[in-house]
Design a protein around this motif. Structure first.
Motif, PDB file in Angstrom:
ATOM      1  N   ILE A 119       0.838  -1.203   0.000  1.00  0.00           N
ATOM      2  CA  ILE A 119       0.000   0.000   0.000  1.00  0.00           C
ATOM      3  C   ILE A 119       0.873   1.254   0.000  1.00  0.00           C
ATOM      4  CG2 ILE A 119      -1.675   1.322   1.359  1.00  0.00           C
ATOM      5  CD1 ILE A 119      -2.888  -1.310   2.267  1.00  0.00           C
ATOM      6  N   GLN A 120       2.047   1.176   0.630  1.00  0.00           N
ATOM      7  CA  GLN A 120       2.943   2.334   0.667  1.00  0.00           C
ATOM      8  C   GLN A 120       3.466   2.713  -0.715  1.00  0.00           C
ATOM      9  OE1 GLN A 120       6.077   1.972   3.663  1.00  0.00           O
ATOM     10  NE2 GLN A 120       4.946   3.467   4.864  1.00  0.00           N
ATOM     11  N   TYR A 121       3.237   1.871  -1.688  1.00  0.00           N
ATOM     12  CA  TYR A 121       3.613   2.209  -3.064  1.00  0.00           C
ATOM     13  C   TYR A 121       2.836   3.433  -3.539  1.00  0.00           C
ATOM     14  CZ  TYR A 121       4.742   1.362  -8.016  1.00  0.00           C
ATOM     15  OH  TYR A 121       5.198   1.471  -9.303  1.00  0.00           O
ATOM     16  N   TRP A 122       1.635   3.627  -2.928  1.00  0.00           N
ATOM     17  CA  TRP A 122       0.785   4.751  -3.324  1.00  0.00           C
ATOM     18  C   TRP A 122       0.712   5.857  -2.278  1.00  0.00           C
ATOM     19  CZ3 TRP A 122      -2.212  -0.127  -3.915  1.00  0.00           C
ATOM     20  CH2 TRP A 122      -2.129  -0.656  -5.202  1.00  0.00           C
ATOM     21  N   THR A 123       1.011   5.567  -1.021  1.00  0.00           N
ATOM     22  CA  THR A 123       0.833   6.554   0.042  1.00  0.00           C
ATOM     23  C   THR A 123       1.954   6.443   1.066  1.00  0.00           C
ATOM     24  OG1 THR A 123      -0.657   7.319   1.786  1.00  0.00           O
ATOM     25  CG2 THR A 123      -0.633   4.960   1.336  1.00  0.00           C
ATOM     26  N   THR A 124       2.141   7.508   1.848  1.00  0.00           N
ATOM     27  CA  THR A 124       3.202   7.519   2.870  1.00  0.00           C
ATOM     28  C   THR A 124       2.634   7.414   4.281  1.00  0.00           C
ATOM     29  OG1 THR A 124       3.154   9.944   2.882  1.00  0.00           O
ATOM     30  CG2 THR A 124       4.763   8.880   1.423  1.00  0.00           C
ATOM     31  N   ILE A 125       1.342   7.098   4.416  1.00  0.00           N
ATOM     32  CA  ILE A 125       0.737   6.931   5.741  1.00  0.00           C
ATOM     33  C   ILE A 125       1.396   5.757   6.462  1.00  0.00           C
ATOM     34  CG2 ILE A 125      -1.408   6.405   6.968  1.00  0.00           C
ATOM     35  CD1 ILE A 125      -2.930   7.751   4.710  1.00  0.00           C
ATOM     36  N   SER A 126       1.533   5.880   7.775  1.00  0.00           N
ATOM     37  CA  SER A 126       2.227   4.865   8.574  1.00  0.00           C
ATOM     38  C   SER A 126       1.682   3.461   8.327  1.00  0.00           C
ATOM     39  CB  SER A 126       2.088   5.192  10.068  1.00  0.00           C
ATOM     40  OG  SER A 126       2.590   4.136  10.865  1.00  0.00           O
ATOM     41  N   ASN A 127       2.604   2.490   8.273  1.00  0.00           N
ATOM     42  CA  ASN A 127       2.217   1.091   8.087  1.00  0.00           C
ATOM     43  C   ASN A 127       1.294   0.587   9.187  1.00  0.00           C
ATOM     44  OD1 ASN A 127       3.527   0.668   5.712  1.00  0.00           O
ATOM     45  ND2 ASN A 127       5.182  -0.578   6.544  1.00  0.00           N
ATOM     46  N   TRP A 165      -2.389   0.470   8.194  1.00  0.00           N
ATOM     47  CA  TRP A 165      -2.758  -0.576   7.229  1.00  0.00           C
ATOM     48  C   TRP A 165      -2.646  -1.959   7.852  1.00  0.00           C
ATOM     49  CZ3 TRP A 165      -5.236   2.296   4.302  1.00  0.00           C
ATOM     50  CH2 TRP A 165      -4.754   3.519   3.856  1.00  0.00           C
ATOM     51  N   ASN A 179       7.592  -4.095  -2.921  1.00  0.00           N
ATOM     52  CA  ASN A 179       6.402  -3.765  -3.700  1.00  0.00           C
ATOM     53  C   ASN A 179       6.633  -4.102  -5.164  1.00  0.00           C
ATOM     54  OD1 ASN A 179       7.873  -1.535  -4.808  1.00  0.00           O
ATOM     55  ND2 ASN A 179       7.348  -0.335  -2.997  1.00  0.00           N
ATOM     56  N   HIS A 195       1.273  -0.219 -11.339  1.00  0.00           N
ATOM     57  CA  HIS A 195       0.127   0.027 -10.459  1.00  0.00           C
ATOM     58  C   HIS A 195      -0.850  -1.156 -10.491  1.00  0.00           C
ATOM     59  CE1 HIS A 195       1.238   4.219  -9.713  1.00  0.00           C
ATOM     60  NE2 HIS A 195       1.551   4.291 -10.994  1.00  0.00           N
TER      61      HIS A 195
END
Length: 546
Positions: free
Chosen positions: A149-157, A160, A312, A332
């Motif tokens: 998921i971090q491939y698209w966003t930088t929100i903390s693991n 997720w 990823n 993607h």
């Protein structure tokens, strides 16, 4: 056989149950366990579910992401041969287990079969070995999903990991048909992706990509069909590179044998499980071997991106091929489907682990609390126990802990080889038990082809691969303690569990002439499954689940 058959029977049934089936537990070979288990666990998996679950087990992150390492270590021909050989060997395991599961369709599969056809100590050892493997692999799959998921966003693991973990728990607490429908959908996504990637690879190889370069077999000639592994020159270096792909491919195929674990929850298991097993070989050939062949044509083995540890889509050889050819959207798409693959692997792991734990409780190898099922017929206590280990995924939020956790994750890969070896061992005992009792294999609900040769080939081959899995550490200058420990820890573990339980419980190997084979044959005859519905229309050409 258990050392206390009467006690084991009394644990599961009251007097009314025994009167209904009109058999004595000691004389029956524990056959009424099958009767009681079918009453507890609801059969919600149909033919198309079990067929597609078997297929989904052969397509995952090991193909989409892990195949790049095989190409880098073994070269294009080495990787192709490695995946082909291991695919054939895995087929030997699957048909062996399917023959057992068709006769004795119990939850937990080989863990239960070992109880009756080998030694209760082996049932105990492999059962807890499987639970241990699931406990460390489950959080790994969730972590893989978070990284994807971090491939698209930088929100903390951490967010997720929490969401994906909760979804796993909820799914596995619901009626098993929910699991079947989800896996059916995920399998369809994987099939569409792999077919698309094979077509894309052919188009690129033949010069149909944006750069219009025709690759042909140029990467098989330069840098060459094999790799000089570990810098060792000559034929030895090329052979070692090829041999390294075996462990890589074995990890990629891990779980394909899990189709029999849900036998007690499968409709008409004596027909549907063998049907899925018979098609494993062709699915492996189509979806793995063809895909590996195509990607070796368009990605050189010396491409630096093949050994990238991003986790990823950027490390996928298919993505590397598309990027090199100037196709931008593919990463993607692959990342999205691989995300579903990672979550699906966790979903299957939690289901298989909980059914193993339930089956162990049936055999008195685990606390009886794991026998409790909810109104959907799901062993919820076993599910919740394994789900607790999902919290280990939060260790990856710390860099140091992530390194330690990756080391423990590697430990589970050798458990796959141990598991396959045990399946072949138990099957061979069963096979020679039938010969000893002069029972024709024609009486079986399903008779696997190429036996006992397939089981012998699988047993010897996986033993060799297991024992040589960490061979690189024995080469001068390449010693690595972590690699040695992760490659060989499972061997002393399984022996400790086996002989420890054998000493404490004073179990004995089941004699060939005392195996309850005839009793299970009688059960199969007395409880015939309805005939298969005739295939009509387009389903006649459906090779996926018809």
């Amino acid at each position: 056989m258990s050392t206390h058959p009467q006690q084991r029977g009394e644990k599961f049934f009251d007097e009314k149950d025994v009167e209904v089936v009109s058999v004595n537990v000691v004389d029956s070979g524990a056959d009424i366990i099958d009767f009681e288990e079918k009453k507890d666990l609801k059969r919600g998996l149909g033919q198309r579910h079990i067929q597609m679950i078997a297929l989904a087990g052969t397509i995952g992150t090991g193909l989409f992401l892990g195949s790049g390492r095989a190409i880098a270590n073994g070269g294009p021909v080495g990787a192709l041969m490695g995946y082909t050989f291991v695919g054939i060997l895995v087929s030997c395991v699957v048909i062996s287990q399917a023959e057992l599961a068709a006769l004795v369709p119990l939850s937990g599969s080989i863990v239960r079969h070992a109880e009756y056809f080998f030694d209760p100590a082996l049932s105990f050892a492999q059962g807890w070995n499987s639970v241990y493997s699931n406990c460390v692999s489950l959080p790994a799959e969730i972590t893989a999903g978070a990284v994807l998921i971090q491939y698209w966003t930088t929100i903390s693991n951490g967010l997720w990991i929490t969401i994906l973990g909760l979804l796993l728990v909820v799914c596995n607490l619901m009626f098993v048909r929910v699991y079947g429908e989800l896996e059916f959908g995920f399998a369809m996504l994987k099939i569409m992706l792999i077919v698309g990637l094979i077509i894309m690879g052919l188009v690129i190889d033949l010069g149909g990509g944006p750069d219009h370069h025709r690759y042909g077999f140029q990467y098989w000639r330069n840098p060459g069909p094999f790799v000089q592994y570990l810098g060792i020159e000559g034929s030895l270096g090329r052979f070692l590179g090829f041999w390294t792909t075996f462990s890589n491919a074995a990890y990629a195929y891990g779980g394909v044998e899990g189709v029999a674990n849900t036998a007690a929850e499968t409709q008409n298991p004596r027909r549907n499980i063998p049907l899925a097993a018979k098609r494993i070989f062709w699915r492996v050939l189509i979806f793995y071997v063809v895909a590996i062949f195509i990607v070796t044509l368009i990605v050189p083995s010396n491409d630096a991106s093949l050994l990238r540890h991003s986790g990823n889509a950027s490390q996928s050889p298919f993505v590397i091929a598309a990027t090199n050819a100037g196709i931008a959207v593919v990463p993607h798409i692959i990342n999205g489907v691989v995300l579903t693959s990672a979550w699906s692997a966790g979903n299957s792991g939690l289901l298989n682990g909980s059914r193993n734990l339930y089956g162990m409780a049936r055999e008195r190898h685990a606390p009886k609390i794991f026998l409790r099922v909810n109104r959907f017929g799901v062993p919820y206590v076993a599910v919740l126990f394994l789900s607790a280990f999902l919290c280990l995924a939060y260790m990856t939020l710390s860099d140091n802990a992530s390194t330690v956790f990756s080391w423990f994750q590697d430990l589970s890969s050798s458990a796959i080889l141990v598991h396959w070896t045990i399946i072949c061992t138990v099957y061979l005992r069963f096979y020679y038990g039938m010969k000893k009792q002069h029972i024709s294999r024609d009486e079986l609900p399903w008779k696997a082809p190429f036996q006992p040769y397939a089981a012998w080939i699988g047993l010897i081959s996986f033993l060799i691969i297991l024992l040589t899995g960490g061979y690189a550490v024995f080469i001068h200058g390449h010693w690595d303690t972590e690699t040695f420990f992760s490659a060989y820890f499972n061997i002393p573990l399984i022996f400790t569990l086996f002989f420890g339980y054998k000493f404490l419980a004073k179990t004995k190997i089941v004699p060939l002439d005392e195996m309850p084979i005839q009793k299970y044959l009688d059960i199969a005859r007395e409880n015939p499954e309805p005939p298969a519905k005739p295939v009509k229309g387009w389903r006649r050409v459906n090779i996926l689940w018809s």
